[in-house]
Design a protein around this motif. Sequence first.
Motif, PDB file in Angstrom:
ATOM      1  N   LYS A   1       0.845  -1.197   0.000  1.00  0.00           N
ATOM      2  CA  LYS A   1       0.000   0.000   0.000  1.00  0.00           C
ATOM      3  C   LYS A   1       0.886   1.255   0.000  1.00  0.00           C
ATOM      4  O   LYS A   1       1.892   1.303   0.700  1.00  0.00           O
ATOM      5  N   VAL A   2       0.496   2.255  -0.788  1.00  0.00           N
ATOM      6  CA  VAL A   2       1.323   3.456  -0.944  1.00  0.00           C
ATOM      7  C   VAL A   2       0.726   4.634  -0.175  1.00  0.00           C
ATOM      8  O   VAL A   2      -0.457   4.943  -0.296  1.00  0.00           O
ATOM      9  N   ILE A   3       1.563   5.287   0.611  1.00  0.00           N
ATOM     10  CA  ILE A   3       1.163   6.491   1.356  1.00  0.00           C
ATOM     11  C   ILE A   3       1.990   7.662   0.822  1.00  0.00           C
ATOM     12  O   ILE A   3       3.213   7.534   0.653  1.00  0.00           O
ATOM     13  N   VAL A   4       1.335   8.787   0.552  1.00  0.00           N
ATOM     14  CA  VAL A   4       2.036   9.966   0.035  1.00  0.00           C
ATOM     15  C   VAL A   4       1.941  11.097   1.054  1.00  0.00           C
ATOM     16  O   VAL A   4       0.854  11.447   1.508  1.00  0.00           O
ATOM     17  N   GLU A   5       3.098  11.651   1.415  1.00  0.00           N
ATOM     18  CA  GLU A   5       3.145  12.778   2.361  1.00  0.00           C
ATOM     19  C   GLU A   5       3.693  14.013   1.662  1.00  0.00           C
ATOM     20  O   GLU A   5       4.696  13.924   0.941  1.00  0.00           O
ATOM     21  N   ARG A   6       3.057  15.157   1.871  1.00  0.00           N
ATOM     22  CA  ARG A   6       3.542  16.426   1.333  1.00  0.00           C
ATOM     23  C   ARG A   6       4.545  17.005   2.324  1.00  0.00           C
ATOM     24  O   ARG A   6       4.270  17.107   3.508  1.00  0.00           O
ATOM     25  N   LEU A   7       5.726  17.406   1.811  1.00  0.00           N
ATOM     26  CA  LEU A   7       6.767  17.901   2.700  1.00  0.00           C
ATOM     27  C   LEU A   7       6.911  19.428   2.666  1.00  0.00           C
ATOM     28  O   LEU A   7       6.687  20.079   3.655  1.00  0.00           O
ATOM     29  N   LEU A   8       7.301  19.986   1.519  1.00  0.00           N
ATOM     30  CA  LEU A   8       7.460  21.440   1.442  1.00  0.00           C
ATOM     31  C   LEU A   8       7.517  21.909  -0.004  1.00  0.00           C
ATOM     32  O   LEU A   8       7.797  21.117  -0.914  1.00  0.00           O
ATOM     33  N   PRO A   9       7.251  23.213  -0.260  1.00  0.00           N
ATOM     34  CA  PRO A   9       7.355  23.737  -1.625  1.00  0.00           C
ATOM     35  C   PRO A   9       8.827  23.770  -2.056  1.00  0.00           C
ATOM     36  O   PRO A   9       9.699  24.079  -1.235  1.00  0.00           O
ATOM     37  N   VAL A  10       9.083  23.448  -3.321  1.00  0.00           N
ATOM     38  CA  VAL A  10      10.460  23.405  -3.833  1.00  0.00           C
ATOM     39  C   VAL A  10      10.504  23.960  -5.258  1.00  0.00           C
ATOM     40  O   VAL A  10       9.473  24.260  -5.851  1.00  0.00           O
ATOM     41  N   MET A  11      11.729  24.057  -5.792  1.00  0.00           N
ATOM     42  CA  MET A  11      11.893  24.460  -7.189  1.00  0.00           C
ATOM     43  C   MET A  11      13.039  23.658  -7.807  1.00  0.00           C
ATOM     44  O   MET A  11      14.189  23.806  -7.408  1.00  0.00           O
ATOM     45  N   PHE A  12      12.692  22.746  -8.723  1.00  0.00           N
ATOM     46  CA  PHE A  12      13.671  21.899  -9.400  1.00  0.00           C
ATOM     47  C   PHE A  12      13.514  22.038 -10.912  1.00  0.00           C
ATOM     48  O   PHE A  12      12.451  22.450 -11.390  1.00  0.00           O
ATOM     49  N   VAL A  13      14.551  21.649 -11.660  1.00  0.00           N
ATOM     50  CA  VAL A  13      14.418  21.562 -13.115  1.00  0.00           C
ATOM     51  C   VAL A  13      13.400  20.451 -13.404  1.00  0.00           C
ATOM     52  O   VAL A  13      13.212  19.550 -12.586  1.00  0.00           O
ATOM     53  N   PRO A  14      12.728  20.494 -14.563  1.00  0.00           N
ATOM     54  CA  PRO A  14      11.721  19.463 -14.849  1.00  0.00           C
ATOM     55  C   PRO A  14      12.322  18.094 -15.148  1.00  0.00           C
ATOM     56  O   PRO A  14      13.432  17.986 -15.662  1.00  0.00           O
ATOM     57  N   LEU A  15      11.566  17.050 -14.804  1.00  0.00           N
ATOM     58  CA  LEU A  15      11.939  15.671 -15.141  1.00  0.00           C
ATOM     59  C   LEU A  15      11.485  15.423 -16.572  1.00  0.00           C
ATOM     60  O   LEU A  15      10.294  15.430 -16.856  1.00  0.00           O
ATOM     61  N   LEU A  16      12.455  15.267 -17.464  1.00  0.00           N
ATOM     62  CA  LEU A  16      12.127  15.076 -18.887  1.00  0.00           C
ATOM     63  C   LEU A  16      12.386  13.641 -19.309  1.00  0.00           C
ATOM     64  O   LEU A  16      13.261  12.967 -18.763  1.00  0.00           O
ATOM     65  N   SER A  17      11.625  13.180 -20.302  1.00  0.00           N
ATOM     66  CA  SER A  17      11.851  11.825 -20.809  1.00  0.00           C
ATOM     67  C   SER A  17      12.899  11.885 -21.927  1.00  0.00           C
ATOM     68  O   SER A  17      13.275  12.952 -22.389  1.00  0.00           O
ATOM     69  N   GLY A  18      13.352  10.714 -22.346  1.00  0.00           N
ATOM     70  CA  GLY A  18      14.334  10.654 -23.429  1.00  0.00           C
ATOM     71  C   GLY A  18      15.731  10.998 -22.941  1.00  0.00           C
ATOM     72  O   GLY A  18      15.956  11.252 -21.764  1.00  0.00           O
ATOM     73  N   THR A  19      16.702  11.011 -23.865  1.00  0.00           N
ATOM     74  CA  THR A  19      18.083  11.323 -23.521  1.00  0.00           C
ATOM     75  C   THR A  19      18.640  12.370 -24.493  1.00  0.00           C
ATOM     76  O   THR A  19      18.071  12.590 -25.551  1.00  0.00           O
ATOM     77  N   GLU A  20      19.750  12.991 -24.087  1.00  0.00           N
ATOM     78  CA  GLU A  20      20.447  13.976 -24.941  1.00  0.00           C
ATOM     79  C   GLU A  20      21.919  13.650 -24.938  1.00  0.00           C
ATOM     80  O   GLU A  20      22.449  13.174 -23.947  1.00  0.00           O
ATOM     81  N   GLU A  21      22.565  13.972 -26.053  1.00  0.00           N
ATOM     82  CA  GLU A  21      24.019  13.784 -26.104  1.00  0.00           C
ATOM     83  C   GLU A  21      24.708  14.885 -25.318  1.00  0.00           C
ATOM     84  O   GLU A  21      24.175  15.961 -25.156  1.00  0.00           O
TER      85      GLU A  21
END
Length: 212
Positions: free
Chosen positions: A192-212
């Motif tokens: 069973k999965v439990i999700v907890e909210r911790l705090l507001p943040v600012m990160f670069v986006p998680l993108l799919s695929g790869t780059e050279e």
Amino acid sequence: MDKYQLIEKLIREGYIRRKEVAEAMLKVPREEFVPEELRPYAYEDRPLPIGRGQTISAPHMVAYMIEAAGVKRGDKVLEIGTGSGYNAAVLAEIVGPEGKVYTIERIRELAEKAKERLEKLGYGNRVKVFVGDGSKGLPQFAPFDKIIVTAAAKEIPMELVEQLKPGGVMVIPVEDWGGQVLLRVIKGKDGKVIVERLLPVMFVPLLSGTEE
């Protein structure tokens, strides 16, 4: 500010709560993970650019995420977003020789530089660097005790949740009401999965695929 002043500040502010996290962050030379011209700022508590539009996270955020995940000696950890390799090095110090850190970077150039840096600093036997789509994780090495994601996803990637061991924990920033929030995702022994909210943040986006 030097590294000792930085760690004292993070302890005082409550970001570092465990001795092993303080010791790991004291041991890893952050200046080795930032561009040459930014080395004088290596122990300031702020993110720094590392090229290709990516950053090395602020030390307080590195500490906070590791503490929130409860990473400990002997853990098998998956990190999404290798970046400079700094976070992986801190994780490697905490998990010790009994543990293992698997880290994925979608930009090949950053992954190769991080691998070279980690090997030079003696972490090569404890950290495995992969080029790939972090949102897919590394199913071939699953399950993991802990997963730490250093880029913001649009929603919790279920493929990563599936790669957690029962009793495992993932810490991940997710888009939320026009901003981002850091979540702790706990997978119970019963799955069973439990999700907890911790705090507001600012990160670069998680993108799919790869780059050279």
